[in-house]
Write an enzyme that holds these catalytic residues in place. Sequence first.
Site, PDB file in Angstrom:
ATOM      1  N   GLN A 190      44.613  40.496  50.094  1.00 14.32           N
ATOM      2  CA  GLN A 190      44.977  41.769  50.699  1.00 14.32           C
ATOM      3  C   GLN A 190      44.110  42.046  51.920  1.00 14.32           C
ATOM      4  O   GLN A 190      42.919  41.753  51.949  1.00 14.32           O
ATOM      5  CB  GLN A 190      44.820  42.882  49.668  1.00 14.32           C
ATOM      6  CG  GLN A 190      45.610  44.128  50.005  1.00 14.32           C
ATOM      7  CD  GLN A 190      45.816  45.009  48.786  1.00 14.32           C
ATOM      8  OE1 GLN A 190      45.739  44.557  47.663  1.00 14.32           O
ATOM      9  NE2 GLN A 190      46.063  46.291  49.011  1.00 14.32           N
TER      10      GLN A 190
ATOM     11  N   SER B  50      41.397  36.545  45.756  1.00 10.27           N
ATOM     12  CA  SER B  50      41.884  37.666  44.957  1.00 10.27           C
ATOM     13  C   SER B  50      43.361  37.467  44.628  1.00 10.27           C
ATOM     14  O   SER B  50      43.712  36.536  43.925  1.00 10.27           O
ATOM     15  CB  SER B  50      41.611  38.987  45.685  1.00 10.27           C
ATOM     16  OG  SER B  50      41.835  40.091  44.832  1.00 10.27           O
ATOM     17  N   LEU B  51      44.267  38.327  45.133  1.00  9.95           N
ATOM     18  CA  LEU B  51      45.682  38.131  44.821  1.00  9.95           C
ATOM     19  C   LEU B  51      46.167  36.761  45.270  1.00  9.95           C
ATOM     20  O   LEU B  51      47.132  36.216  44.712  1.00  9.95           O
ATOM     21  CB  LEU B  51      46.543  39.233  45.453  1.00  9.95           C
ATOM     22  CG  LEU B  51      46.929  39.090  46.935  1.00  9.95           C
ATOM     23  CD1 LEU B  51      48.218  38.308  47.120  1.00  9.95           C
ATOM     24  CD2 LEU B  51      47.048  40.442  47.594  1.00  9.95           C
TER      25      LEU B  51
ATOM     26  N   ARG C 138      50.163  44.347  38.992  1.00  7.68           N
ATOM     27  CA  ARG C 138      48.727  44.312  39.286  1.00  7.68           C
ATOM     28  C   ARG C 138      48.356  45.415  40.269  1.00  7.68           C
ATOM     29  O   ARG C 138      47.363  46.137  40.088  1.00  7.68           O
ATOM     30  CB  ARG C 138      48.356  42.939  39.836  1.00  7.68           C
ATOM     31  CG  ARG C 138      46.863  42.681  40.070  1.00  7.68           C
ATOM     32  CD  ARG C 138      46.686  41.235  40.505  1.00  7.68           C
ATOM     33  NE  ARG C 138      45.298  40.855  40.698  1.00  7.68           N
ATOM     34  CZ  ARG C 138      44.658  40.871  41.874  1.00  7.68           C
ATOM     35  NH1 ARG C 138      45.287  41.298  42.965  1.00  7.68           N
ATOM     36  NH2 ARG C 138      43.394  40.484  41.970  1.00  7.68           N
TER      37      ARG C 138
ATOM     38  N   HIS D  59      37.854  44.921  41.990  1.00  6.87           N
ATOM     39  CA  HIS D  59      36.842  43.955  41.551  1.00  6.87           C
ATOM     40  C   HIS D  59      35.527  44.612  41.146  1.00  6.87           C
ATOM     41  O   HIS D  59      34.447  44.215  41.580  1.00  6.87           O
ATOM     42  CB  HIS D  59      36.610  42.898  42.638  1.00  6.87           C
ATOM     43  CG  HIS D  59      37.839  42.115  42.965  1.00  6.87           C
ATOM     44  ND1 HIS D  59      38.406  41.228  42.072  1.00  6.87           N
ATOM     45  CD2 HIS D  59      38.634  42.116  44.072  1.00  6.87           C
ATOM     46  CE1 HIS D  59      39.498  40.706  42.620  1.00  6.87           C
ATOM     47  NE2 HIS D  59      39.657  41.232  43.830  1.00  6.87           N
TER      48      HIS D  59
ATOM     49  N   GLN E  28      39.315  38.330  36.604  1.00  8.53           N
ATOM     50  CA  GLN E  28      39.291  38.501  38.052  1.00  8.53           C
ATOM     51  C   GLN E  28      39.489  39.956  38.461  1.00  8.53           C
ATOM     52  O   GLN E  28      38.983  40.406  39.490  1.00  8.53           O
ATOM     53  CB  GLN E  28      40.387  37.624  38.684  1.00  8.53           C
ATOM     54  CG  GLN E  28      40.355  37.566  40.193  1.00  8.53           C
ATOM     55  CD  GLN E  28      41.753  37.497  40.777  1.00  8.53           C
ATOM     56  OE1 GLN E  28      42.575  38.356  40.523  1.00  8.53           O
ATOM     57  NE2 GLN E  28      42.000  36.460  41.563  1.00  8.53           N
TER      58      GLN E  28
END
Length: 314
Positions: free
Chosen positions: A10, A94-95, A119, A204, A253
């Site tokens: 992102q 991340s994603l 998510r 996170h 995560q």
Amino acid sequence: MMLIFQFPGQGSQSVGMGVALAEAFPAAKQVFAEIDDALGQKLSSLIAEGPIETLTLTENAQPALMAVSMAVVTVLRTDFGIGVDRAAFVAGHSLGEYSALTAAGAFSIGDAARLLRLRGQAMQRAVAPGLGAMASLIGPKVDLALAEAAAAAGAKVGVCVVANDNNAGNIVISGTKEGVDAAIAAAKEMGARAIPLSVSAPFHCPLMALAAEEMAAALAATTIHKPVVPVLSNVTVEPTQDPDTIVKLLVEQVTGRVRWRESIGWFAAQGATQFVELGAGSVLTGMSKRIAPEATSLALTGADEIAAFAASLS
């Protein structure tokens, strides 16, 4: 040559990303159509037309960025005969880890889109607006030790942790607004620049625990196949192809640190010679150039870059 495919997270989104690719290649257009069908929404129209404020919403940005990455992956495979198995490893920020897993065959494109939509929504639901914050610590003095010290100062008044260890000079902290504000003040005293980030939730960090629970349930109900190449985990910096381990790590995560600097360093230690970013923008390409300058790094965002990369492998 040891090739690494990497997938952006992102922040790389922009209105119009992937549109030219879909216009040039039917295979890319089909990826966007498949994701529209999976979500029951014309996400492709939002990607093409915006507005950017709506596209940037976490629940939209996450599946949208995966869509563009998978469009590039699909064009590489169907139009140029280059599968993801040409890489020694894949990884995503991340994603982007979902994009990497989808590219390697662990998820179907539709399942990945639904998981990323959930998510994004779960992350937004986990913390009420205004209670959380994130900030980027920037500057030549910024290293992990400085960021950890700043986060520790923030943790005295709230929640604050290092969320993204991107590279030396660029580390992100996350937590409650009070904790992050205190960490920003401490970082400035240590000679770092600190820029508050415009985000919809504090990603996170431990505040995302409820979102992690939602993702655990969703992943348990999703079919996950063994990826065709090892995927390096954000939270452990270890490669895996085991579906059960993948589920466990994707849940971790949500609240855990994205250890990107260590990930690129791990690849370099294995002998990586080329990092190739598949998807929107070139944020990860810039990071890999700084972390592993001995390797070549490039981003594939459009037809010309894809064709040139394919020719380099022939």
